[in-house]
Design a protein around this motif. Structure first.
Motif, PDB file in Angstrom:
ATOM      1  N   GLN A 149       2.555   1.779  -3.334  1.00  0.00           N
ATOM      2  CA  GLN A 149       1.596   2.259  -4.331  1.00  0.00           C
ATOM      3  C   GLN A 149       1.286   3.742  -4.114  1.00  0.00           C
ATOM      4  O   GLN A 149       1.175   4.498  -5.082  1.00  0.00           O
ATOM      5  CB  GLN A 149       0.315   1.427  -4.284  1.00  0.00           C
TER       6      GLN A 149
ATOM      7  N   TYR B  58       0.835  -1.201   0.000  1.00  0.00           N
ATOM      8  CA  TYR B  58       0.000   0.000   0.000  1.00  0.00           C
ATOM      9  C   TYR B  58       0.875   1.258   0.000  1.00  0.00           C
ATOM     10  O   TYR B  58       0.651   2.181  -0.786  1.00  0.00           O
ATOM     11  CB  TYR B  58      -0.938  -0.016   1.214  1.00  0.00           C
TER      12      TYR B  58
ATOM     13  N   SER C 169      -5.822   1.962  -5.486  1.00  0.00           N
ATOM     14  CA  SER C 169      -5.134   1.787  -4.210  1.00  0.00           C
ATOM     15  C   SER C 169      -5.564   2.905  -3.264  1.00  0.00           C
ATOM     16  O   SER C 169      -5.117   4.039  -3.379  1.00  0.00           O
ATOM     17  CB  SER C 169      -3.620   1.824  -4.424  1.00  0.00           C
TER      18      SER C 169
ATOM     19  N   CYS D 263      -0.425  -0.867  -9.814  1.00  0.00           N
ATOM     20  CA  CYS D 263      -1.440  -1.898  -9.588  1.00  0.00           C
ATOM     21  C   CYS D 263      -2.580  -1.709 -10.578  1.00  0.00           C
ATOM     22  O   CYS D 263      -2.714  -0.648 -11.184  1.00  0.00           O
ATOM     23  CB  CYS D 263      -1.943  -1.865  -8.147  1.00  0.00           C
TER      24      CYS D 263
END
Length: 163
Positions: free
Chosen positions: A107, A104, A118, A114
């Motif tokens: 990102q 996370y 996110s 991704c």
């Protein structure tokens, strides 16, 4: 080992292993999330379970080898039969929880890309999916039982000696 199904819960290392095996064995790999969620010119949409199975069957019929990686979803269970090798990635819970958060953060700062949005909602979902998996682990293990002859269980992809 030409048809490989890599299965594990969120942040178990599926994609990393699939990329390594694909390169080493020269076999194409497919993220099952991309089978479920198709990106078109109009945007991203979710395929029906029947369409997901159709896409999987099309890939299987058009290739002499493949690597699929994903979680345990009913629309993917056809892969248990189709695969000649099933790799179950099952790192410790603490490691998966750490990886979810690290992913996370990466990102958010733009280090990792991704296919999904996110945000905090997705972060919470990933932790919830992990908790749900642990709560329903016995059911998952029961689904695997008929395929024990082609299952490899690893806590870390390094156990496979892929460097």
């Amino acid at each position: 080992m030409r048809k490989i199904y890599i299965i594990g819960i969120v942040a178990s290392g599926k994609t990393t292993l699939a990329k390594r095996l694909s390169k080493q064995l020269n076999i194409p790999w497919h993220e099952l999330d991309c089978v479920v969620y198709h990106q078109s010119d109009e945007g991203r949409y979710k395929r029906t379970p029947e369409k997901q199975q159709e896409v999987i069957a099309d890939i299987d019929q058009s290739s002499d080898g493949w690597i699929f990686e994903g979680v345990d979803r009913s629309s993917y269970r056809c892969l248990y039969e189709m695969a000649d090798t099933i790799i179950v990635l099952d790192p410790p819970l603490w490691k998966r929880r750490y990886r979810i958060f690290a992913r996370y953060v990466k990102q958010q700062i733009g280090i990792e890309k991704c296919h999904y949005k996110s945000d905090l909602k997705m972060l919470r979902n990933m932790y919830q999916w992990t908790n749900d998996f642990e709560r329903n682990r016995a059911e998952f293990e029961a689904r695997l039982k008929p395929y024990q002859g082609k299952i490899m269980r690893v806590a870390d992809s390094k156990e496979l000696g892929l460097g």
